[in-house]
Scaffold this motif. Structure first.
Motif, PDB file in Angstrom:
ATOM      1  N   ALA A 243       3.522 -43.801  28.478  1.00  0.00           N
ATOM      2  CA  ALA A 243       3.775 -43.914  27.028  1.00  0.00           C
ATOM      3  C   ALA A 243       2.535 -43.699  26.175  1.00  0.00           C
ATOM      4  CB  ALA A 243       4.415 -45.255  26.695  1.00  0.00           C
ATOM      5  N   ASN A 244       1.497 -43.079  26.742  1.00  0.00           N
ATOM      6  CA  ASN A 244       0.306 -42.795  25.919  1.00  0.00           C
ATOM      7  C   ASN A 244       0.602 -41.684  24.910  1.00  0.00           C
ATOM      8  OD1 ASN A 244      -2.672 -43.004  25.390  1.00  0.00           O
ATOM      9  ND2 ASN A 244      -2.559 -40.841  26.007  1.00  0.00           N
ATOM     10  N   VAL A 245       0.130 -41.879  23.697  1.00  0.00           N
ATOM     11  CA  VAL A 245       0.248 -40.877  22.639  1.00  0.00           C
ATOM     12  C   VAL A 245      -1.144 -40.674  22.040  1.00  0.00           C
ATOM     13  CG1 VAL A 245       1.294 -40.239  20.447  1.00  0.00           C
ATOM     14  CG2 VAL A 245       2.618 -41.551  22.124  1.00  0.00           C
ATOM     15  N   SER A 246      -1.685 -39.468  22.163  1.00  0.00           N
ATOM     16  CA  SER A 246      -3.019 -39.186  21.609  1.00  0.00           C
ATOM     17  C   SER A 246      -3.179 -37.679  21.450  1.00  0.00           C
ATOM     18  CB  SER A 246      -4.120 -39.756  22.506  1.00  0.00           C
ATOM     19  OG  SER A 246      -4.087 -39.165  23.794  1.00  0.00           O
ATOM     20  N   PRO A 247      -4.214 -37.249  20.721  1.00  0.00           N
ATOM     21  CA  PRO A 247      -4.411 -35.812  20.490  1.00  0.00           C
ATOM     22  C   PRO A 247      -4.585 -35.042  21.797  1.00  0.00           C
ATOM     23  CG  PRO A 247      -5.747 -37.087  18.979  1.00  0.00           C
ATOM     24  CD  PRO A 247      -5.190 -38.057  19.967  1.00  0.00           C
ATOM     25  N   GLU A 248      -4.208 -33.760  21.749  1.00  0.00           N
ATOM     26  CA  GLU A 248      -4.275 -32.923  22.944  1.00  0.00           C
ATOM     27  C   GLU A 248      -5.692 -32.828  23.496  1.00  0.00           C
ATOM     28  OE1 GLU A 248      -2.779 -28.477  24.432  1.00  0.00           O
ATOM     29  OE2 GLU A 248      -2.603 -29.092  22.323  1.00  0.00           O
ATOM     30  N   SER A 249      -6.688 -32.878  22.622  1.00  0.00           N
ATOM     31  CA  SER A 249      -8.079 -32.765  23.091  1.00  0.00           C
ATOM     32  C   SER A 249      -8.468 -33.898  24.021  1.00  0.00           C
ATOM     33  CB  SER A 249      -9.032 -32.719  21.896  1.00  0.00           C
ATOM     34  OG  SER A 249      -8.922 -33.906  21.131  1.00  0.00           O
ATOM     35  N   THR A 250      -7.809 -35.073  23.886  1.00  0.00           N
ATOM     36  CA  THR A 250      -8.134 -36.212  24.767  1.00  0.00           C
ATOM     37  C   THR A 250      -7.556 -36.020  26.165  1.00  0.00           C
ATOM     38  OG1 THR A 250      -6.182 -37.485  24.100  1.00  0.00           O
ATOM     39  CG2 THR A 250      -8.180 -37.752  22.770  1.00  0.00           C
ATOM     40  N   TYR A 251      -6.619 -35.076  26.326  1.00  0.00           N
ATOM     41  CA  TYR A 251      -6.007 -34.812  27.635  1.00  0.00           C
ATOM     42  C   TYR A 251      -6.737 -33.709  28.401  1.00  0.00           C
ATOM     43  CZ  TYR A 251      -1.784 -37.593  26.650  1.00  0.00           C
ATOM     44  OH  TYR A 251      -0.908 -38.619  26.411  1.00  0.00           O
ATOM     45  N   MET A 252      -7.595 -32.955  27.707  1.00  0.00           N
ATOM     46  CA  MET A 252      -8.223 -31.807  28.355  1.00  0.00           C
ATOM     47  C   MET A 252      -9.230 -32.261  29.411  1.00  0.00           C
ATOM     48  SD  MET A 252      -6.665 -29.327  26.977  1.00  0.00           S
ATOM     49  CE  MET A 252      -7.567 -28.062  27.856  1.00  0.00           C
ATOM     50  N   TRP A 253      -9.050 -31.733  30.623  1.00  0.00           N
ATOM     51  CA  TRP A 253      -9.957 -32.093  31.718  1.00  0.00           C
ATOM     52  C   TRP A 253     -10.036 -30.922  32.681  1.00  0.00           C
ATOM     53  CZ3 TRP A 253      -9.478 -32.756  37.076  1.00  0.00           C
ATOM     54  CH2 TRP A 253     -10.562 -33.400  37.704  1.00  0.00           C
ATOM     55  N   ASP A 254     -11.183 -30.269  32.723  1.00  0.00           N
ATOM     56  CA  ASP A 254     -11.433 -29.155  33.631  1.00  0.00           C
ATOM     57  C   ASP A 254     -10.338 -28.083  33.534  1.00  0.00           C
ATOM     58  OD1 ASP A 254     -12.926 -27.745  35.456  1.00  0.00           O
ATOM     59  OD2 ASP A 254     -11.986 -28.678  37.213  1.00  0.00           O
ATOM     60  N   GLY A 255      -9.959 -27.775  32.306  1.00  0.00           N
ATOM     61  CA  GLY A 255      -8.979 -26.709  32.087  1.00  0.00           C
ATOM     62  C   GLY A 255      -7.544 -27.141  32.286  1.00  0.00           C
ATOM     63  N   GLU A 256      -7.311 -28.414  32.591  1.00  0.00           N
ATOM     64  CA  GLU A 256      -5.948 -28.900  32.783  1.00  0.00           C
ATOM     65  C   GLU A 256      -5.728 -30.106  31.890  1.00  0.00           C
ATOM     66  OE1 GLU A 256      -4.228 -28.636  36.849  1.00  0.00           O
ATOM     67  OE2 GLU A 256      -6.333 -28.581  37.465  1.00  0.00           O
ATOM     68  N   LEU A 257      -4.509 -30.654  31.958  1.00  0.00           N
ATOM     69  CA  LEU A 257      -4.163 -31.810  31.145  1.00  0.00           C
ATOM     70  C   LEU A 257      -4.098 -33.047  32.022  1.00  0.00           C
ATOM     71  CD1 LEU A 257      -1.329 -30.273  28.893  1.00  0.00           C
ATOM     72  CD2 LEU A 257      -3.724 -30.668  28.287  1.00  0.00           C
ATOM     73  N   ARG A 258      -4.957 -34.047  31.691  1.00  0.00           N
ATOM     74  CA  ARG A 258      -4.945 -35.313  32.408  1.00  0.00           C
ATOM     75  C   ARG A 258      -4.848 -36.445  31.406  1.00  0.00           C
ATOM     76  NH1 ARG A 258      -9.945 -37.289  36.115  1.00  0.00           N
ATOM     77  NH2 ARG A 258     -10.834 -37.698  34.050  1.00  0.00           N
ATOM     78  N   CYS A 259      -3.987 -37.399  31.653  1.00  0.00           N
ATOM     79  CA  CYS A 259      -3.764 -38.487  30.713  1.00  0.00           C
ATOM     80  C   CYS A 259      -5.013 -39.365  30.628  1.00  0.00           C
ATOM     81  CB  CYS A 259      -2.567 -39.327  31.161  1.00  0.00           C
ATOM     82  SG  CYS A 259      -2.248 -40.732  30.057  1.00  0.00           S
TER      83      CYS A 259
END
Length: 477
Positions: A243-259
């Motif tokens: 249920a995390n909600v935050s900007p897409e930039s906070t999910y960016m990790w080594d070219g992929e999306l990580r919560c």
């Protein structure tokens, strides 16, 4: 058959099939200052100047304009077909284009213009323009002479408040846009009061600066925290599993999306997230927000404002009433429409009335009046009074169209509206350029004398009668 009445290199006068005399302009001609050309010598004008320099063509048009030239005033005005599409704003005063000055269609159009004037009992010959009020009268009379009985509102390039097509090609000069807007507003209110025009349809709503009335405004989306406009818009990601909600930039990790909350990688097959909205992030302070603030910069007075500060103004269409058409066609309006709101040379009474008008204006906020008073003595004035409606020194000073001026005996007054923070700069410039012009005039006219006596400042929150009384009292000393 063409009858050549006069054969000059710069102009000729020819006769068309309807026996109308056409002044053909082949080169730049200062018609008003060419003694060989009289008002009665021609019925219409044909611009035949084709030059690679656009400004050269514009000068030829301006010197023969039915709006600006005394000898050409209100006469039918045509141009060579080769100029079609190349005249810009000057196209508004062109009655038509023709391949030659004796073109049959042009001859018919000329007769139709004169027939319309006869129906209106239009007075063609009027006195030379002296004041800005009379410039406005001529502008409106020209429109009526061409059966333009309404002036609709549309954006006008170069005007700070825009929106007046009737004034698109007029007497206004560079730097006058603020004064022009105020004078147009006053002019309209006076014509409404006298029943010369009426409100037509609503056209638009614009917003103006509350300090200077300008509507050339720049809008900037900005960060609510640090006010920077260096912001970016990005998606918000909602991770279903935690249920995390935050900007897409906070999910960016080594070219992929990580919560950033549970550190699990987001799935692209059997998607476990969505993007329910977007959010702004400031690149300067990293603040995130849903809605940016809106910052406004006025291009005229350079003030920074909020959108709530702006003043809304309805833009409507005006229509001339039958009384208004009759008054302007017969030039009766000059005696009933006050000149108090207009800049340029005027009567002493109107000069003083402007102080009263300014004190009551709801748009005088942040501005004051600067009045410069000179003593002048011109021995040529009496000798030339019968030849000119204005004293000679007034003609010499007529280039200062950004000032309101009046001559009261030997006292010569010049007035300017000034933003309070610019008083010292404007006052110094006024005194310098007015003294320089008067000094040049003195060098050309034996016996002329002048002296800068005093400069006055009037603030709108003070008693206008006391200020006017002070000017009157000190004039006697």
């Amino acid at each position: 058959m063409i009858n050549t009445e006069s054969d000059k290199s710069s102009y000729t006068i020819v006769t068309n099939i309807n026996r109308r005399k056409i002044l053909v302009i082949n080169d730049v001609v200062d018609i008003d200052h060419t003694p060989e050309i009289a008002f009665e010598d021609f019925d219409a004008i044909f611009i035949n100047v084709i030059n690679s320099l656009h400004d050269y063509n514009m000068l030829a048009i301006r010197l023969a304009s039915p709006l600006l030239s005394e000898k050409c005033r209100f006469k039918p005005f045509f141009a060579s077909s080769r100029l079609m599409g190349w005249l810009g704003e000057a196209d508004i005063i062109i009655d038509g284009y023709a391949p030659s000055p004796t073109d049959r269609n042009m001859a018919q159009s000329i007769d139709e213009i004169y027939a319309s004037m006869r129906r209106l009992n239009f007075l063609l010959g009027t006195e030379p323009v002296i004041t800005h009020a009379e410039e406005m009268f001529r502008l409106v009379r020209y429109a009526i002479s061409r059966n333009r009985f309404s002036f609709s509102s549309e954006p006008v390039r170069g005007m700070s408040s825009g929106y007046m097509a009737l004034y698109n090609y007029s007497m206004w000069h560079t730097g006058q846009d603020r004064i022009a807007a105020l004078e147009r507003e006053f002019f309209h209110s006076e014509m409404l009061r006298l029943g010369y025009i009426r409100h037509g349809r609503f056209l638009d709503k614009i917003h103006e600066c509350p300090h200077c009335g300008g509507s050339h405004l720049f809008f900037f989306e900005s960060c609510p925290k640090c006010k920077s406009s260096d912001i970016r818009l990005q998606s918000v990601i909602h991770h279903f599993r935690c249920a995390n909600v935050s900007p897409e930039s906070t999910y960016m990790w080594d070219g992929e999306l990580r919560c950033p909350k549970c550190n699990l990688m987001l799935r692209h097959i059997g998607v476990d997230y969505d993007k329910p909205s977007a959010i702004y992030t400031c690149n300067q302070c990293e603040e995130s927000f849903m809605y940016p603030d809106m910052r406004v910069l006025c291009s005229s007075c350079k003030r920074t404002l909020s959108t709530d500060d702006l003043v809304a103004r309805d833009v409507i269409e005006y229509e001339f009433t039958p009384d208004g058409i009759h008054a302007f066609a017969n030039y009766d309006v000059v005696h009933t429409l006050s000149q108090a709101g207009f800049y340029g040379y005027t009567s002493t009474r109107n000069f003083m009335d402007y102080v009263r008008l300014f004190s009551e204006s709801d748009k005088s906020q942040g501005e004051i009046l600067v009045v410069v008073r000179f003593y002048v003595f011109d021995p040529d004035a009496d000798a030339m009074a019968a030849l000119d409606a204005r004293p000679p020194v007034v003609n010499a000073m007529s280039r200062f169209f950004n000032y309101k001026s009046a001559l009261w005996g030997n006292n010569y007054y010049f007035m300017s509206r000034v933003r309070e923070g610019d008083v010292a700069q404007v006052q110094g410039r006024m005194e310098y350029e007015l003294k320089a012009e008067l000094n040049d005039y003195r060098g050309q006219h034996r016996g002329f004398q002048f002296e800068l006596l005093e400069t006055y400042l009037y603030y709108p929150n003070t008693d206008p009668e006391q200020f006017v009384g002070r000017l009157e009292e000190q004039r006697r000393h």
